[in-house]
Structures are given as structure tokens and as C-alpha cells.
Scaffold this motif. Sequence first.
Motif, PDB file in Angstrom:
ATOM      1  N   UNK A  16       0.827  -1.202   0.000  1.00  0.00           N
ATOM      2  CA  UNK A  16       0.000   0.000   0.000  1.00  0.00           C
ATOM      3  C   UNK A  16       0.865   1.257   0.000  1.00  0.00           C
ATOM      4  N   UNK A  17       2.010   1.189   0.664  1.00  0.00           N
ATOM      5  CA  UNK A  17       2.928   2.327   0.683  1.00  0.00           C
ATOM      6  C   UNK A  17       3.435   2.636  -0.719  1.00  0.00           C
ATOM      7  N   UNK A  18       3.722   1.607  -1.485  1.00  0.00           N
ATOM      8  CA  UNK A  18       4.157   1.806  -2.865  1.00  0.00           C
ATOM      9  C   UNK A  18       3.058   2.481  -3.677  1.00  0.00           C
ATOM     10  N   UNK A  19       1.831   2.041  -3.478  1.00  0.00           N
ATOM     11  CA  UNK A  19       0.711   2.608  -4.239  1.00  0.00           C
ATOM     12  C   UNK A  19       0.502   4.075  -3.911  1.00  0.00           C
ATOM     13  N   UNK A  20       0.591   4.416  -2.639  1.00  0.00           N
ATOM     14  CA  UNK A  20       0.372   5.799  -2.237  1.00  0.00           C
ATOM     15  C   UNK A  20       1.511   6.707  -2.675  1.00  0.00           C
ATOM     16  N   UNK A  21       2.683   6.135  -2.879  1.00  0.00           N
ATOM     17  CA  UNK A  21       3.816   6.917  -3.362  1.00  0.00           C
ATOM     18  C   UNK A  21       3.774   7.125  -4.872  1.00  0.00           C
ATOM     19  N   UNK A  22       2.776   6.529  -5.545  1.00  0.00           N
ATOM     20  CA  UNK A  22       2.660   6.699  -6.988  1.00  0.00           C
ATOM     21  C   UNK A  22       3.357   5.625  -7.799  1.00  0.00           C
ATOM     22  N   UNK A  23       3.956   4.649  -7.135  1.00  0.00           N
ATOM     23  CA  UNK A  23       4.614   3.545  -7.845  1.00  0.00           C
ATOM     24  C   UNK A  23       3.570   2.465  -8.094  1.00  0.00           C
ATOM     25  N   UNK A  24       2.598   2.811  -8.955  1.00  0.00           N
ATOM     26  CA  UNK A  24       1.407   1.976  -9.088  1.00  0.00           C
ATOM     27  C   UNK A  24       1.697   0.651  -9.778  1.00  0.00           C
ATOM     28  N   UNK A  25       2.576   0.633 -10.786  1.00  0.00           N
ATOM     29  CA  UNK A  25       2.890  -0.632 -11.453  1.00  0.00           C
ATOM     30  C   UNK A  25       3.585  -1.599 -10.498  1.00  0.00           C
ATOM     31  N   UNK A  26       4.529  -1.071  -9.714  1.00  0.00           N
ATOM     32  CA  UNK A  26       5.235  -1.911  -8.743  1.00  0.00           C
ATOM     33  C   UNK A  26       4.281  -2.389  -7.659  1.00  0.00           C
ATOM     34  N   UNK A  27       3.397  -1.492  -7.225  1.00  0.00           N
ATOM     35  CA  UNK A  27       2.416  -1.883  -6.211  1.00  0.00           C
ATOM     36  C   UNK A  27       1.503  -2.971  -6.739  1.00  0.00           C
ATOM     37  N   UNK A  28       1.103  -2.874  -8.013  1.00  0.00           N
ATOM     38  CA  UNK A  28       0.234  -3.895  -8.597  1.00  0.00           C
ATOM     39  C   UNK A  28       0.920  -5.256  -8.605  1.00  0.00           C
ATOM     40  N   UNK A  29       2.211  -5.274  -8.939  1.00  0.00           N
ATOM     41  CA  UNK A  29       2.933  -6.552  -8.941  1.00  0.00           C
ATOM     42  C   UNK A  29       2.989  -7.160  -7.538  1.00  0.00           C
ATOM     43  N   UNK A  30       3.209  -6.330  -6.535  1.00  0.00           N
ATOM     44  CA  UNK A  30       3.275  -6.845  -5.159  1.00  0.00           C
ATOM     45  C   UNK A  30       1.915  -7.364  -4.715  1.00  0.00           C
ATOM     46  N   UNK A  31       0.849  -6.623  -5.025  1.00  0.00           N
ATOM     47  CA  UNK A  31      -0.489  -7.075  -4.633  1.00  0.00           C
ATOM     48  C   UNK A  31      -0.866  -8.361  -5.372  1.00  0.00           C
ATOM     49  N   UNK A  32      -0.490  -8.477  -6.640  1.00  0.00           N
ATOM     50  CA  UNK A  32      -0.777  -9.717  -7.374  1.00  0.00           C
ATOM     51  C   UNK A  32      -0.071 -10.905  -6.727  1.00  0.00           C
ATOM     52  N   UNK A  33       1.172 -10.687  -6.273  1.00  0.00           N
ATOM     53  CA  UNK A  33       1.891 -11.762  -5.583  1.00  0.00           C
ATOM     54  C   UNK A  33       1.204 -12.123  -4.274  1.00  0.00           C
ATOM     55  N   UNK A  34       0.697 -11.103  -3.567  1.00  0.00           N
ATOM     56  CA  UNK A  34      -0.009 -11.378  -2.317  1.00  0.00           C
ATOM     57  C   UNK A  34      -1.294 -12.159  -2.565  1.00  0.00           C
ATOM     58  N   UNK A  35      -1.995 -11.826  -3.632  1.00  0.00           N
ATOM     59  CA  UNK A  35      -3.239 -12.541  -3.954  1.00  0.00           C
ATOM     60  C   UNK A  35      -2.942 -13.999  -4.302  1.00  0.00           C
ATOM     61  N   UNK A  36      -1.847 -14.234  -5.026  1.00  0.00           N
ATOM     62  CA  UNK A  36      -1.475 -15.617  -5.334  1.00  0.00           C
ATOM     63  C   UNK A  36      -1.095 -16.375  -4.077  1.00  0.00           C
ATOM     64  N   UNK A  37      -0.399 -15.720  -3.157  1.00  0.00           N
ATOM     65  CA  UNK A  37       0.040 -16.388  -1.935  1.00  0.00           C
ATOM     66  C   UNK A  37      -1.096 -16.536  -0.929  1.00  0.00           C
ATOM     67  N   UNK A  38      -1.973 -15.517  -0.880  1.00  0.00           N
ATOM     68  CA  UNK A  38      -3.087 -15.555   0.081  1.00  0.00           C
ATOM     69  C   UNK A  38      -4.393 -15.298  -0.683  1.00  0.00           C
TER      70      UNK A  38
END
Length: 753
Positions: free
Chosen positions: A344-366
Motif C-alpha cells: 500500500x505504501x508503494x501505491x500511495x507513493x505513486x509507484x502503481x505498477x510496482x504496487x500492482x505486482x506486489x499485490x498480485x503476488x499477495x493474492x497468489x500467496x493468500x
Amino acid sequence: MQRYRQYGASYSSPSAPVEEAEAQEEEEEEEDEYAEEEVCEEEEPLVEEGVQDVVQGTGGVNKEEVPQRKEEVTPPVSETEAKVPPVESKNGKRTEGGGDAGGGGGPKYSMFTWFVVLALLGVWSSVAVVYFDIVDYDSVIARAKDFHMNFSQVLQGKLKAYDTDGDGDFDVEDAKVLLGLREAEKPNVGDSPEKKTVLKPEDVSQPADATSPETWTTEETRSAAVPLPPLVEEDFVPDDPRDSTHPYEDDVITIDTMGVLLEETLPEESVVTSGQYLTSSKLSQEAAEKPEPESEKLKETESITEETAEKQTQDKLQEKAKKKKPKLLNKFDKTIKAEIDAAEKLRKKGKVEEALRVFEALVQQYPQSPRARYGKAQAEDDVAEKLRSNDMLQRAINSYREAAELPDVTPDLLRAALKRRAERQQFLGRMRGSLATLEKLVQIFPDDVSLKNDLGVSHLLLGDNKGAKKVYEEVLEAAPGNGFAKVHYGFILKSENKIAESIPYLKEGLESGEPGTDDGRFYFHLGDALQRVGDDSAYHWYELGHRRGHFASVWQRSLYNVNGLKAQPWWTPTETGYTDLVKTLERNWRTIRDEALAVMDQNTGLFVPEEENLREKGEWGQYTLWQQGRKDGNSCQGVQKTCSLLERYTEATGCKRGQIKFSVMQPGTHVWPHTGPTNCRLRMHLGLVIPKHGCRIRCTNQTREWEEGKVLIFDDSFEHEVWQDADSYRLIFIVDVWHPELTKYQRQTLSAI
């Protein structure tokens, strides 16, 4: 929380005259137990070697010499008494120098007291000491030893206050002055306040830095101002004024128009007649002329500050309750909170593509984590906004739904996900999908009035006024004072031509000031409804809408505007720059008229009644050739010559915010005062069949009449009104053109109306 207090002038009463010193000395022993509390804690004695020897070298005061000097000595005022302003001690008493002005400092300062008494009171005190045995020297020394007193430090520190020659210590020359052997040095007139001075006894009736009330000015008040406090955070709760350790610490501070910090006057003192204003110097002078008992002032000030602080605290708590942070984490999500926060910190900082990759990994893991899925949807939403990608936005819409459908989702996350999904569906033009999402939300949260209000808007966007009306009736039944529901319900009644019924809902809704009510459309329709019932207060609401920024002026009330365009009700062909088009229309007006009369045959039914509810009475028909920059079906087949004349004038045929049409109006017709929707066009009227009398048009406060074969040009974003009181029909040709100041790019990109 740091407190801010106002420093400056002291309001303590003047110090007692020196002549009262002798009377005070008689009560010295009785006040001995309080003297210790009155010692200034901030005084730092300056230790200089040899001072004790110097004092002893004076030999003290000889008994035989006392009677000879009795009448020669005038008690001098100590420098400390003249220089140091009153200090308020913890027990509320004030001392005139922060030192032992009253003499005596408890048992451990009795030796020092002996020296002070001898030095200040001279012959009288010496006689009293010698003949009446006021001081027991043996007991003094014994008590001093018991408390391990360092005599040299006490003498050097305390006797420094009696430095009369300004050399920084107490020496033989100072002792001679105190004993009356020589006069003290006179201070120079130009000495600064910081320099050491010795005042005459008559000058000590008030503090040395005091100023008479008559000389207090606004500039002097400014000098006492403190820097403005920093902005307070939204969640700040004011300190309880009862925690204050200073009686004036929590006085209410306000800022005048000059930026000067001023004390807020009490209610009964601040009442002035209309047109009269008091300056800060005037207020200070009145306060000096009408003093109040200190205790009453303190109680009243504390009462006011307590009430103010309590009200501010309640307001802040209510605001915090409204802005209660939603609970988006279930029990499992709390165990992976650190990973979610990092993404979420990445997303709020405007690094939206990187944040999307991290959230996608979290969804796959959880995969069963609602918060991770919701974060993925938000990141997709942000990426769609950044890339302007409808496909990515559709992915976000799907992810919002998936997050809401997971088990153990918290109510707050469910609400947030579906509400955002409905908003993004509306953005994509999926109005029915948005309506379905909101209907599901209302079923889950039936008591949430705001969701029902959103559902009503969704019905209106679909053109389903009946469905919206039903929703808002339910809202008003549950919450009769809901301003948002009122303005929308009034809007629906107005569209149903229930003019009088719509007015109270629109008015009360606007007066509520609730979020979503301050909309130009509601000011527009309330004013229009009031005009139709003959109520002149319509212009009050138009003026209010103008001040709120919804209308360019009271007369120009269009809602879809481009800022900065030239605005005037009537135009000449030269001013528009479209002189060639005007000449073409006026040269060929008979051809245009004949084709219009041909299609106006009642059997063909090509003229359609006006459908915008602009007529008070009468009949008004129209036959449209171009609309929103496009030909209207096969309408040009009956008037081919007219259409061919206009083909090459793209300022007219390409005007996406205008129309080209014939307009016929029968006798007895009146068109309500109204305005067009946009300032991006000008409207040309070519007279084709005009009765000699009875047909006129008003734009703002100017009324004109048509002429056959002549073009009138006006800006229909200004209020205009039409009367047809002739004995026969009136026929004109209407051609809308782009506002001449619009650029080519603007004409291409502006939305159609």
C-alpha cells in the motif's frame, strides 16, 4: 501539546513606596516564614573573590557614629528594586525584584538580613539592633552552621544587588554610598534600559518600565505579540484549560485584520454600536480606566476559556466520529498486515505498477485475503487512470467484485469495494451495471441513507425519473431533513412540471448546505421555478449561484462553459467574424423560406412540438436539420437547397453544441425566461415569415423584433424570453455556430450537447 501564551505588559499594581519600608520592617519577623517562597529562583549570584573581605573591611557601623549620621542618611533604593519587574511566585504573591525585598530569607539568610538592615536603614536600624537585641548573633551563626551555609557566596551574590557605582560588585565605594558618606552616581539621560540605574525613592511608585494608559498604542500592542501557532492537525483535541498552571495562560487569543494578536474582550465589553470600531489602544485605555477586581477577571476568563475549549473538544470529537477509519482487515489480514502495508505504501507513493505486482503476488500467496484483493483492485484502478486504459479499468471493476465476494470480508471493506465498483462502472458508461451494484449495496446496508441517495442518482442517469422518485421518497420518509434527497426530489418534481411543489424541496435542500447540494443545476431550476410562479426572489438564488461559482453572471446561467470567452448578449455579424455565412443566409432567405413552408404542411407532420418544457402556453414546433454536429436522419431530403447552402460552413454544421432547425410559433405563445446550456455557441435567427406586430424576443434587458430576410445574433447562454402575440404564425430559421474565440482544438475535443 505546547501552549502559547502572550508575553508583554504586566497588569500588576504599582509597587509600594519606599517610605513604607520602615513599617514593613516591624512586621519582618512575622512574615519570615513566607519570605523564603518569594525568593526569585532564576537569580544566579555572581561570585567574586574578596567581596567578603571588603565588607568586613568597612568595619560595619560603629555605635558612636550612629547618632551623628542619623539625619544625614536617606535610604537609597536598591538597583534590583528599580530594574527588575514584578515577578509572580507560585503562591500568587508578587515581589518587586525577584529577591528578598522584604528582608529575611528564613533561618539560613538571617546573617544576610543583618547586613541588609544595617545598610538600608542606617542609624535607625543600627540603634534598634544594638539597644533592643533584635538579632541574636550567636543563634544566627549556629543556624547558619546547621544548614552548612557558604557565607561568601551569599554575601557576594546578594550584596551585588547593592552595587551603586556600576562596577559589577559590592565594594567599599558602594558601602560609603549606603552609609551616606557620598552620593550615588547619576545615570545619563541617554542610558538604555539595559544599563544599571539608581532611582530616587519617589520614582519607585510604579515599575520602571511601566507606561501610563494614555500612551498605550496599537504599535505597542504589536510589540507584545507572539508568533502565530502552527496549524492544528485535524485530530487535535484542545487541552483542558483546568490543566493550566498560570491563571492567564489559556486566555482566548484572536487575530485582528492587521495580524496582531489581541486578547478577546469579554462579551459585555465588546458590544459596540453599528459603524463604531475600537482600536487595541482604545480598549487598553478603557480597561485601565475601569479596572475590575483581579479575582473576578480570573473567574470570568477561566469560565469563558473552559466553555470554548469544551465546545471545541466536542466539535473535534464529532468530526473524528464522522471520519472514523474503516476497518478493512479481518483476523487473517491482520497476520499479514506488514506485507499489505508495504504494498500500500508503494501505491500511495505513486509507484502503481510496482504496487500492482506486489499485490498480485499477495493474492497468489493468500487467495482468501479480502484486503490483498481489494489492494490489487485499487492498484489496477490507479494504473488504468495513469494509462487511460479501459481494459485495465474493467480488470479493476472485476477485482472489486471478487474482493467483496470473499468469505470473512469486513463490512467496511465490502461497502468500499462495491461503492467504488459502481462509480467506475458509471465512468465507463455501464449505467445498468452500476445500478445493479448499488441495488445490491442497498440490500446489504438497508439503513445507509447515503447509499440510497447514490441509487437514486443512478436511476436519474438512466433517465428513470420514476425509479429515482421512488427511492428519494423512501429516503425522505426515513430521514425527512436529508438535504441531498430534497434537492433531487425537487428536481424530479420540476421535470414533471410540478413547479410549485418543487420549490420547497429545492429551497430547503440548498439551504441545508449538505454535501452534494451545492450544484448549479439546483440553483438553476429553483430560480426557474420561482420565475414561473412570479416570485422575484428567483434572482436572489441566481445571484447566490453566481457567487458560488456556478454561473458566469446573474444573466448568463449556462452550466457547460469554457472560461474566458467573450460574453455579451447581442452580437453583430462583424463581431462574430462569420459575415460570409450571414450574407449567404440573407441573400437566400426566400429560397430557405419556400422550402420550409413546403415541409410545414400539416399532413407531413415533420414539425415536432417543442419538448423542453419551455412554453407557458401556445404551440411551438421545430424541424431539425443538424444536431450535435451531425445531420438529423433524412431531414435534408425535403430542403435540399437549404442544406447545400450550409454544407461549406463548418462553424455551423460542425458545431457539436448547437442545432440547425426551422422554428414555427403560433399566436398566443409565450416562452418562459430561460438560458441555453453552454457559452460555446452563438445563435443566429433568420426571419422568414414575420407578422408586422406582436412578435418579439428579449435577451437580458434588451428587447428586439425579427425582420424578414434579416439575421439577429445573440448568445443564448444569457436569459432570453419570447412572445408571440400576433394574429398569424411566425417562422424563423435557427443556425447555431461555434463561439468565434474557441480554438480549432477546442472545437474538436469539446463534448457534444
